[in-house]
Write a protein that holds these residues in place. Sequence first.
Motif, PDB file in Angstrom:
ATOM      1  N   PRO A 361       0.794  -1.243   0.000  1.00 42.70           N
ATOM      2  CA  PRO A 361       0.000   0.000   0.000  1.00 42.70           C
ATOM      3  C   PRO A 361       0.815   1.276   0.000  1.00 42.70           C
ATOM      4  N   ASN A 362       2.112   1.198   0.308  1.00 39.69           N
ATOM      5  CA  ASN A 362       2.945   2.397   0.288  1.00 39.69           C
ATOM      6  C   ASN A 362       4.394   2.017   0.044  1.00 39.69           C
ATOM      7  N   VAL A 363       5.205   3.000  -0.306  1.00 37.31           N
ATOM      8  CA  VAL A 363       6.586   2.736  -0.671  1.00 37.31           C
ATOM      9  C   VAL A 363       7.408   2.276   0.532  1.00 37.31           C
ATOM     10  N   LYS A 364       7.062   2.704   1.722  1.00 32.47           N
ATOM     11  CA  LYS A 364       7.799   2.284   2.916  1.00 32.47           C
ATOM     12  C   LYS A 364       7.726   0.774   3.087  1.00 32.47           C
ATOM     13  N   GLN A 365       6.509   0.209   3.006  1.00 30.97           N
ATOM     14  CA  GLN A 365       6.359  -1.232   3.164  1.00 30.97           C
ATOM     15  C   GLN A 365       7.013  -1.982   2.007  1.00 30.97           C
ATOM     16  N   ALA A 366       6.918  -1.431   0.806  1.00 28.73           N
ATOM     17  CA  ALA A 366       7.548  -2.068  -0.350  1.00 28.73           C
ATOM     18  C   ALA A 366       9.065  -2.100  -0.193  1.00 28.73           C
ATOM     19  N   ILE A 397      14.097   2.866   7.339  1.00 34.71           N
ATOM     20  CA  ILE A 397      14.407   1.510   6.905  1.00 34.71           C
ATOM     21  C   ILE A 397      15.624   0.962   7.646  1.00 34.71           C
ATOM     22  N   SER A 398      15.564  -0.277   8.079  1.00 40.39           N
ATOM     23  CA  SER A 398      16.694  -0.935   8.722  1.00 40.39           C
ATOM     24  C   SER A 398      17.387  -1.858   7.725  1.00 40.39           C
TER      25      SER A 398
END
Length: 399
Positions: A361-366, A397-398
């Motif tokens: 749903p968003n670039v962070k999760q991708a 992001i880690s």
Amino acid sequence: MNNWAILKKKFKSIHIAGTNGKGSTSHMLAAILQKAGYKTGLYTSPHLHDFRERIRINGHMIPENNVIRFTEYIQDSIEQIEPSFFEITVAMAFDWFAKEEIDIAVIETGLGGRLDSTNIISPEVSVITNISYDHMDLLGETLQKIAFEKAGIIKPGIPVVIGEEQNEVKNILLQVAAENESPIYFASRKRFPGEWKTEKQLLYVQLTDVHNNTKKNFHLDLPGLYQLKNIVTVAEVVSILNQKGFAISDTAMQQALKQVKSLTGLHGRWDILHENPLVITDVGHNEEGMKAIAEQIENTSHEELHIIIGIVKDKEAEKILAHLPVMGNYYFTRAQIPRALPEKELARIGESIGLKGKSFPNVKQALEAAVLNANTKDLILICGSVFLAGEVNLKEISF
């Protein structure tokens, strides 16, 4: 607001249109002019993170107080004439440039050229980088119609530089230039990148003069291979500016191109954000842009390929995706804007042409998923939308 059009007469300018490459070309020219000692304005769109990125002088964004004061000043005019957001932004830029008494401004068109809000200026030189398919709902469904709109920035007697010589549209550009009695220069007839290589996030280019075979070396901090076309255009514009009385040395040009990012704040053009794994963003968002990205992928050393992609609704998603390699791991997502194509629909289109992956749903999760799946020698690419690139935040992001 009624008087803002006269601001165009208070500073010199360069006007740049084109389907692809106009942003990079604008920033390179601004960096060069700045290094040559000119107080240089730069107007571009859209922005990645901060609205003020669109309006800069010598790399510095317009101060927040100036944005507030200008908006308050024209409030009554906004209610009377109901200008678009883009029109207000252009007026704000021109107002600030005039008040700051800049020497020259590099002005990028927003959409097309003929009817673009920026098209009230009489520049020192007009530039059309190239013509390809994009915004067909507004500019026309053929390259010829799109070329006619872009050619609308050609002004009577003002020289125009054409970045790429394209047989499909050349006659239209020649005709409009002839009607305006404007000298026309095809940049690729003057110089070509004889030798080039990428190394340590730099693009090394040797430009060769077609007529006398002289060679000049440049190092660009913009490593995308598509910059090989843009630097040819930039070199021709610099040559014309020097003929018109500007003083831009080879040294200034060489120094500027090494630090375009730091001088102008440009980001999102094969922008390397992290190494091991290699994380790159690119704002290529149409067919020609994706062709360039695919070529760049082939020339970038990596093991597994991870592509995070989001596209807006008004693009021809299938044609854009068709240029990407089948052998890749895909993370279909969306920018957080109303125009974004839903990630599940994008995934369905990708799967129909053989691109396998999952939707997010968003670039962070991708990006989190891509980093989790990637090895240190892999390539993670975020592309497909300017807005998507603007939402990337590696601090979240880690690795």
